[in-house]
Design a protein around this motif. Structure first.
Motif, PDB file in Angstrom:
ATOM      1  N   ILE A 185      46.093  16.618  86.879  1.00  0.00           N
ATOM      2  CA  ILE A 185      46.387  15.331  86.534  1.00  0.00           C
ATOM      3  C   ILE A 185      47.222  14.774  85.498  1.00  0.00           C
ATOM      4  O   ILE A 185      47.326  15.755  84.572  1.00  0.00           O
ATOM      5  CB  ILE A 185      45.089  14.372  86.283  1.00  0.00           C
ATOM      6  N   ILE A 186      47.725  13.788  85.302  1.00  0.00           N
ATOM      7  CA  ILE A 186      48.421  13.337  84.250  1.00  0.00           C
ATOM      8  C   ILE A 186      47.692  12.274  83.382  1.00  0.00           C
ATOM      9  O   ILE A 186      47.596  11.261  84.127  1.00  0.00           O
ATOM     10  CB  ILE A 186      50.036  13.062  84.415  1.00  0.00           C
ATOM     11  N   GLN A 187      47.391  12.221  82.258  1.00  0.00           N
ATOM     12  CA  GLN A 187      46.963  11.313  81.420  1.00  0.00           C
ATOM     13  C   GLN A 187      47.904  10.585  80.685  1.00  0.00           C
ATOM     14  O   GLN A 187      48.738  11.118  80.008  1.00  0.00           O
ATOM     15  CB  GLN A 187      45.512  11.946  80.560  1.00  0.00           C
ATOM     16  N   ILE A 188      47.776   9.225  80.861  1.00  0.00           N
ATOM     17  CA  ILE A 188      48.571   8.481  79.790  1.00  0.00           C
ATOM     18  C   ILE A 188      47.985   7.356  79.184  1.00  0.00           C
ATOM     19  O   ILE A 188      46.820   6.731  79.688  1.00  0.00           O
ATOM     20  CB  ILE A 188      49.832   7.865  80.914  1.00  0.00           C
ATOM     21  N   SER A 189      48.215   7.135  77.737  1.00  0.00           N
ATOM     22  CA  SER A 189      47.438   6.164  77.273  1.00  0.00           C
ATOM     23  C   SER A 189      47.823   4.709  77.612  1.00  0.00           C
ATOM     24  O   SER A 189      49.026   4.504  78.029  1.00  0.00           O
ATOM     25  CB  SER A 189      47.559   6.310  75.769  1.00  0.00           C
ATOM     26  N   LEU A 190      46.794   3.942  77.650  1.00  0.00           N
ATOM     27  CA  LEU A 190      47.121   2.331  77.995  1.00  0.00           C
ATOM     28  C   LEU A 190      48.586   1.776  77.490  1.00  0.00           C
ATOM     29  O   LEU A 190      49.344   1.315  77.990  1.00  0.00           O
ATOM     30  CB  LEU A 190      45.986   1.525  77.769  1.00  0.00           C
ATOM     31  N   ASP A 191      48.444   2.181  76.029  1.00  0.00           N
ATOM     32  CA  ASP A 191      49.646   1.558  75.271  1.00  0.00           C
ATOM     33  C   ASP A 191      50.848   2.174  75.639  1.00  0.00           C
ATOM     34  O   ASP A 191      51.928   1.440  76.056  1.00  0.00           O
ATOM     35  CB  ASP A 191      49.618   1.909  73.990  1.00  0.00           C
ATOM     36  N   ASP A 192      50.910   3.684  76.206  1.00  0.00           N
ATOM     37  CA  ASP A 192      52.151   4.098  76.434  1.00  0.00           C
ATOM     38  C   ASP A 192      52.423   3.357  77.745  1.00  0.00           C
ATOM     39  O   ASP A 192      53.808   3.440  78.177  1.00  0.00           O
ATOM     40  CB  ASP A 192      51.961   5.550  76.375  1.00  0.00           C
ATOM     41  N   PHE A 193      51.781   3.365  78.688  1.00  0.00           N
ATOM     42  CA  PHE A 193      51.745   2.825  79.947  1.00  0.00           C
ATOM     43  C   PHE A 193      52.426   1.692  80.170  1.00  0.00           C
ATOM     44  O   PHE A 193      53.611   1.443  80.528  1.00  0.00           O
ATOM     45  CB  PHE A 193      50.365   3.026  80.804  1.00  0.00           C
ATOM     46  N   TYR A 194      51.658   0.709  79.307  1.00  0.00           N
ATOM     47  CA  TYR A 194      52.307  -0.606  79.521  1.00  0.00           C
ATOM     48  C   TYR A 194      53.755  -0.755  78.774  1.00  0.00           C
ATOM     49  O   TYR A 194      54.722  -1.724  78.840  1.00  0.00           O
ATOM     50  CB  TYR A 194      51.418  -1.692  79.156  1.00  0.00           C
ATOM     51  N   GLN A 195      53.966   0.168  77.744  1.00  0.00           N
ATOM     52  CA  GLN A 195      55.254   0.016  76.884  1.00  0.00           C
ATOM     53  C   GLN A 195      56.464   0.357  77.880  1.00  0.00           C
ATOM     54  O   GLN A 195      57.435  -0.183  77.781  1.00  0.00           O
ATOM     55  CB  GLN A 195      54.918   0.926  75.845  1.00  0.00           C
ATOM     56  N   ALA A 196      55.941   1.421  78.744  1.00  0.00           N
ATOM     57  CA  ALA A 196      56.847   1.916  79.502  1.00  0.00           C
ATOM     58  C   ALA A 196      57.204   1.105  80.628  1.00  0.00           C
ATOM     59  O   ALA A 196      58.650   0.930  80.760  1.00  0.00           O
ATOM     60  CB  ALA A 196      56.424   3.219  80.483  1.00  0.00           C
ATOM     61  N   LEU A 197      56.497   0.076  81.284  1.00  0.00           N
ATOM     62  CA  LEU A 197      56.662  -0.895  82.076  1.00  0.00           C
ATOM     63  C   LEU A 197      57.585  -2.098  81.565  1.00  0.00           C
ATOM     64  O   LEU A 197      58.513  -2.758  82.212  1.00  0.00           O
ATOM     65  CB  LEU A 197      55.496  -1.925  82.344  1.00  0.00           C
TER      66      LEU A 197
END
Lengths: 192, 192
Positions: B102-114
């Motif tokens: 799996i690939i784990q991404i922090s919530l902050d990083d995920f929504y920053q990416a969007l």
């Protein structure tokens, strides 16, 4: 006042440009109980915003039995979004359950509005997230709760209009025999 | 290769900037059967992208019985998105069903990416629409199909991994008693 602009005003500062655009694409209609707005198996042209009243979407199985996917009350959107998303003919019908005031918007106009105004696209995205939450809750309720508990949840969610919705519509939403629901509702009305 | 970049490459031309950003926020992990990634009642910090293997999300009822909301296989995302959306503690647990990468991404990083990359936001929006379609289909299946038909649909959807998923997990997804599912699966394996 156009109910859609009122709804948007509760979420964002509606600019003059947005207001003008919404007014230019909105067709306000009054619908009567039993009116069919989308008929299963047809091309979908419109989405509907409910100003008041109640619509529902449902699917017919091969035996002609109705299964209700969604009720839409004040400030809710309804159409067959899955068919729109997959660019296929409607797998649902949309019917007026109780006299309603609705706003009809063509698909093209709706998606143009989202492209043109990022603030509307943001609201739409939030609505998608809320829809997912609501569907996930319904699936878990279906798995976890008894029929009676599911009916109690339904009453809470649709408190204003629940007494006005025909028995068979609610039963076909909750996945219960209409006779069972009828017994629960009678018992319930005797207690309250 | 990072499976998430491969997944994105099938949808868009992945720019160098996107690639670098994704690599900087991705934590690749191997998980074993039974590993718990999110525990019901806790703050959610991460979302997970499945490179291969199988995870599931489930909720415990007051009697401690498990109800499976979602299975996630190759190229699927999993977390408790409803809790994230509503900024509440997790109402689901996420568990590894079969050894997974799996690939784990922090919530902050995920929504920053969007926010940073509109092309990723567009994919995310399409994923939200697809998730709605899938949940609506599941609700209609639950209303319209028999237990056996629902199991047949499940087998089609998860053909690669269905034989590897424990009986009680599938039963808790389909809303069946595990004994009934067990009988169906035995009968099915005798026929094939």
């Amino acid at each position: 006042m156009n109910g859609l602009i009122k709804y948007l005003s509760n979420k964002i500062d509606v600019s003059f440009a947005v207001k003008e655009y919404i007014l230019s694409i909105s067709l306000q209609k009054k619908t009567q109980k039993g009116d069919i707005l989308i008929s299963q198996g047809n091309k979908i042209k419109f989405i509907y915003f409910v100003e008041d009243g109640c619509l529902r979407s449902y699917s017919l199985d091969k035996d002609g039995k109705e299964h209700t996917l969604q009720f839409a009350i004040k400030n809710w959107w309804i159409s067959d979004f899955t068919a729109i998303n997959n660019n296929i003919l409607s797998e649902l019908s949309v019917e007026c359950v109780q006299e309603a005031n609705i706003i009809q918007i063509s698909l093209d106009d709706f998606y143009q509005a989202l492209k043109r105004f990022p603030e509307l696209d943001k609201i739409h995205k939030k609505n998608l997230e809320n829809r997912i939450s609501s569907l996930e809750r319904r699936i878990l309720d279906q798995l976890m709760l008894t029929a009676l508990q599911r009916y109690e949840e339904f009453k809470k969610k649709y408190s204003d209009i629940e007494p006005l919705i025909p028995n068979y519509c609610i039963a076909s939403y909750l996945g219960m025999a209409k006779e069972s629901l009828s017994r629960i509702r009678i018992k319930n009305s005797e207690l309250t």
